[in-house]
Motif scaffolding. Structure first.
Motif, mmCIF file in Angstrom:
data_model
loop_
_atom_site.group_PDB
_atom_site.id
_atom_site.type_symbol
_atom_site.label_atom_id
_atom_site.label_comp_id
_atom_site.label_asym_id
_atom_site.label_seq_id
_atom_site.Cartn_x
_atom_site.Cartn_y
_atom_site.Cartn_z
ATOM 1 N N ASP A 181 0.838 -1.202 0.000
ATOM 2 C CA ASP A 181 0.000 0.000 0.000
ATOM 3 C C ASP A 181 0.869 1.248 0.000
ATOM 4 O O ASP A 181 1.733 1.422 0.869
ATOM 5 C CB ASP A 181 -0.909 -0.012 1.233
ATOM 6 N N ARG A 182 0.649 2.114 -0.995
ATOM 7 C CA ARG A 182 1.242 3.453 -1.001
ATOM 8 C C ARG A 182 0.237 4.420 -0.389
ATOM 9 O O ARG A 182 -0.932 4.447 -0.777
ATOM 10 C CB ARG A 182 1.556 3.901 -2.431
ATOM 11 N N GLY A 183 0.696 5.230 0.561
ATOM 12 C CA GLY A 183 -0.192 6.179 1.207
ATOM 13 C C GLY A 183 -0.573 7.335 0.297
ATOM 14 O O GLY A 183 -0.054 7.491 -0.824
ATOM 15 N N GLU A 184 -1.469 8.159 0.787
ATOM 16 C CA GLU A 184 -1.972 9.300 0.031
ATOM 17 C C GLU A 184 -0.829 10.179 -0.484
ATOM 18 O O GLU A 184 0.141 10.436 0.212
ATOM 19 C CB GLU A 184 -2.895 10.116 0.930
ATOM 20 N N GLY A 185 -0.976 10.625 -1.729
ATOM 21 C CA GLY A 185 -0.034 11.588 -2.281
ATOM 22 C C GLY A 185 1.067 11.004 -3.141
ATOM 23 O O GLY A 185 1.817 11.756 -3.765
ATOM 24 N N ILE A 186 1.185 9.678 -3.198
ATOM 25 C CA ILE A 186 2.264 9.073 -3.994
ATOM 26 C C ILE A 186 1.791 8.775 -5.416
ATOM 27 O O ILE A 186 2.483 9.088 -6.381
ATOM 28 C CB ILE A 186 2.782 7.792 -3.316
ATOM 29 N N SER A 187 0.622 8.162 -5.546
ATOM 30 C CA SER A 187 0.054 7.857 -6.856
ATOM 31 C C SER A 187 -1.285 8.560 -7.003
ATOM 32 O O SER A 187 -2.135 8.472 -6.113
ATOM 33 C CB SER A 187 -0.152 6.344 -7.017
ATOM 34 N N ASP A 188 -1.466 9.257 -8.091
ATOM 35 C CA ASP A 188 -2.742 9.902 -8.358
ATOM 36 C C ASP A 188 -3.661 8.914 -9.077
ATOM 37 O O ASP A 188 -3.764 8.890 -10.289
ATOM 38 C CB ASP A 188 -2.540 11.154 -9.217
ATOM 39 N N GLY A 189 -4.298 8.067 -8.305
ATOM 40 C CA GLY A 189 -5.218 7.089 -8.878
ATOM 41 C C GLY A 189 -4.993 5.683 -8.390
ATOM 42 O O GLY A 189 -5.924 4.913 -8.239
ATOM 43 N N GLY A 190 -3.716 5.293 -8.147
ATOM 44 C CA GLY A 190 -3.438 3.962 -7.641
ATOM 45 C C GLY A 190 -3.344 2.917 -8.732
ATOM 46 O O GLY A 190 -3.205 3.218 -9.922
ATOM 47 N N THR A 191 -3.454 1.659 -8.313
ATOM 48 C CA THR A 191 -3.210 0.545 -9.225
ATOM 49 C C THR A 191 -4.499 0.030 -9.858
ATOM 50 O O THR A 191 -5.489 -0.235 -9.169
ATOM 51 C CB THR A 191 -2.453 -0.595 -8.514
ATOM 52 N N TRP A 192 -4.474 -0.137 -11.176
ATOM 53 C CA TRP A 192 -5.630 -0.561 -11.967
ATOM 54 C C TRP A 192 -5.753 -2.082 -11.995
ATOM 55 O O TRP A 192 -6.820 -2.645 -11.775
ATOM 56 C CB TRP A 192 -5.466 -0.025 -13.391
ATOM 57 N N SER A 193 -4.642 -2.755 -12.314
ATOM 58 C CA SER A 193 -4.627 -4.211 -12.452
ATOM 59 C C SER A 193 -3.411 -4.774 -11.736
ATOM 60 O O SER A 193 -2.319 -4.210 -11.848
ATOM 61 C CB SER A 193 -4.543 -4.627 -13.930
ATOM 62 N N SER A 194 -3.602 -5.883 -11.037
ATOM 63 C CA SER A 194 -2.493 -6.618 -10.429
ATOM 64 C C SER A 194 -2.679 -8.094 -10.745
ATOM 65 O O SER A 194 -3.696 -8.682 -10.375
ATOM 66 C CB SER A 194 -2.454 -6.410 -8.912
#
Length: 503
Positions: A446-459
């Motif tokens: 888990d990346r906390g708030e502010g690192i990725s604008d949107g997060g992960t789509w597919s894993s």
């Protein structure tokens, strides 16, 4: 509370130039689909400049949710958002190590989307096109080539020498350099088909128009492997659109001759919901059925599971052109938007996901609880879907992190039902649902708030590693603790998570 916009993951694409291949520092331009009479013609011509306003909120076919109504519902809940377990700017994990990241670069600067695998290559979608990664060193993927061919979502699937991309937006024509259009009569959307016999130089060979475009696609090869059938999921008809008329209770089945992909065409348009499907209600976010969002095929069992907005379905696909619904379920209490489906290995269970909020809401806060924006696990009993339990990541996110169940795949461990899955800014979760009534998380990142604008789509898990497509920061590689995947199969020749094969 503040609710993120539902189109947060529809990042606007920057201006591009032409349909291009970025290969070893060299940019080459490709033509539009190669002529049917000469599909192997390697001639190249430049295309028109790409429209920087390609992705406007009102144009992209995404889930529509009434934020005001859902906000009122949330205000009735007692708890607040809660403190996040992983703080802003922090990174945390359990039984999972982050090995590498390849940032977005070159001409593909828009939203990262889905992934497919074949041999030592990963094909990663982006709203601007797709990237081919060489996985010869699986812990450190090497970017082999970029294909600039804008179109949301560019959902990607591969089979033998064929690659299929989904386009769910009105384009002026079927070329990769086409601009978006507001014309409601003359436009194109559907499937783009590429020849990937040389992964370092994909060739665009054919476009097939489908009703309401193609939000996602799923492959169902014939028994002999010579004909590839593609189930095209699309939804949200509009009486103003010439090729997307209501009611839209169907899917398109496109047939692609594997040895002659330039001859691809629509083979059938089976109606899955002759009664119209779920009609929706006034709670906000609970979506009526007007097509399917995603379908997962399992050809060895002649089955497919469909996530169709307001309905979850199980289909018999023994006749590839004419899939037949054999079980249909609804969850009017907790499920808002049936988004995707994953079988376990022996096809005795299906994990359905609910994309409450369309990928833009912060549903991993305390007030949403454990059942909203979650997975639902169903057992298949005598051909019927029977509810077993819900699964949602146990960590609390901040109210500024979009988080909801999204795309994942099985981990091929014999005797256990293990799945890895993306949760946007909720990160990557691995859970065990061998006991379908009691799923349990066993690893996470888990990346906390502010690192990725949107997060992960597919894993997705492929031959010993977890690969993840992040909406904003590129292509990630992870390795699980051997206690999780020590016995996993590591010699799969291909992986399309929406086209499962037995391991």
């Amino acid at each position: 509370m503040r609710l993120p916009r539902i189109t947060r993951h529809q990042a606007k694409a920057g201006a591009g130039a032409t349909m291009s291949l970025l290969l070893a520092g060299t940019v080459m331009t490709l033509s539009a689909p190669l002529a049917a009479a000469a599909p192997d013609d390697g001639s190249t011509v430049p295309e028109d400049a790409f429209n920087e306003d390609f992705f406007s909120e009102e144009e992209v076919s995404e889930e529509a949710f009434d934020e005001e109504e859902v906000s009122e519902r949330l205000n009735q809940l007692e708890s607040g958002p809660g403190e996040p377990d992983v703080g802003p700017g922090e990174v945390a994990s359990h039984n999972m190590e982050h090995l590498s990241n390849v940032p977005k670069n070159g001409l593909l600067q828009s939203t990262g989307s889905d992934i497919a695998f074949q041999g030592e290559y990963a094909y990663v979608g982006n709203y601007d096109g797709f990237t081919v990664y060489d996985l010869a060193d699986p812990a450190n993927p090497e970017q082999l080539v970029q294909v600039h061919c804008p179109g949301p979502q560019n959902d990607v699937s591969v089979y033998k020498d064929v690659l299929v991309l989904s386009v769910d937006a009105r384009m002026e024509d079927d070329t990769c350099g086409a601009d978006r259009t507001s014309d409601t009569e003359e436009y194109w959307e559907g499937l783009r088909i590429f020849d990937i016999s040389d992964p370092s130089s994909p060739e665009y060979v054919k476009a097939v128009e489908t009703k309401c475009g193609s939000h996602t696609n799923s492959l169902a090869p014939s028994k002999n492997g010579n004909m590839l059938y593609v189930y095209v999921s699309s939804y949200s008809p509009n009486p103003a659109l010439a090729n997307c008329q209501p009611p839209h209770d169907l899917i398109s089945v496109v047939q692609i001759p594997v040895n002659a992909p330039h001859a691809a065409k629509v083979a059938s348009e089976p109606v899955l919901f002759p009664d119209g499907g779920y009609e929706g209600d006034d709670r906000g976010g609970y979506t009526e059925t007007s097509g399917c969002h995603d379908i997962t095929t399992y050809i060895e069992h002649d089955l497919a599971a469909g996530a169709c907005m307001g309905d979850g379905i199980l289909m018999d696909i023994s006749d590839r052109k004419r899939p037949k619904v054999i079980s249909q379920v609804r969850d009017v209490e907790n499920f808002a938007f049936w988004h995707s489906a994953t079988f376990n290995n022996d096809a005795s269970k299906v994990v359905f996901t609910d994309e409450l909020g369309g990928g833009g809401w912060a549903t991993c806060t305390e007030e949403f609880g454990e059942t909203l924006g979650a997975n639902a696990i169903y057992d298949i009993v005598d051909g019927e879907l029977e509810f077993a339990s819900y699964y949602k990541i146990p960590r609390i996110n901040s109210e500024n992190e979009n988080c909801v169940a999204h795309n994942g795949s099985l981990i091929p461990v014999d005797g256990r039902d293990l799945m890895v899955q993306s949760w946007y800014q909720g990160g990557v979760s691995v859970f065990d649902f061998t006991d379908s009534a009691n799923p349990e998380e066993v690893a996470w990142f888990d990346r906390g708030e502010g690192i990725s604008d949107g997060g992960t789509w597919s894993s997705y898990y492929y031959n010993g590693y977890v690969y993840s497509s992040d909406l904003s920061i590129g292509f990630d590689t992870f390795q699980l603790d051997p206690s999780i995947d020590g016995d996993a199969r590591r010699d799969l020749p291909e992986l399309n998570p929406q086209g499962q094969e037995s391991f």
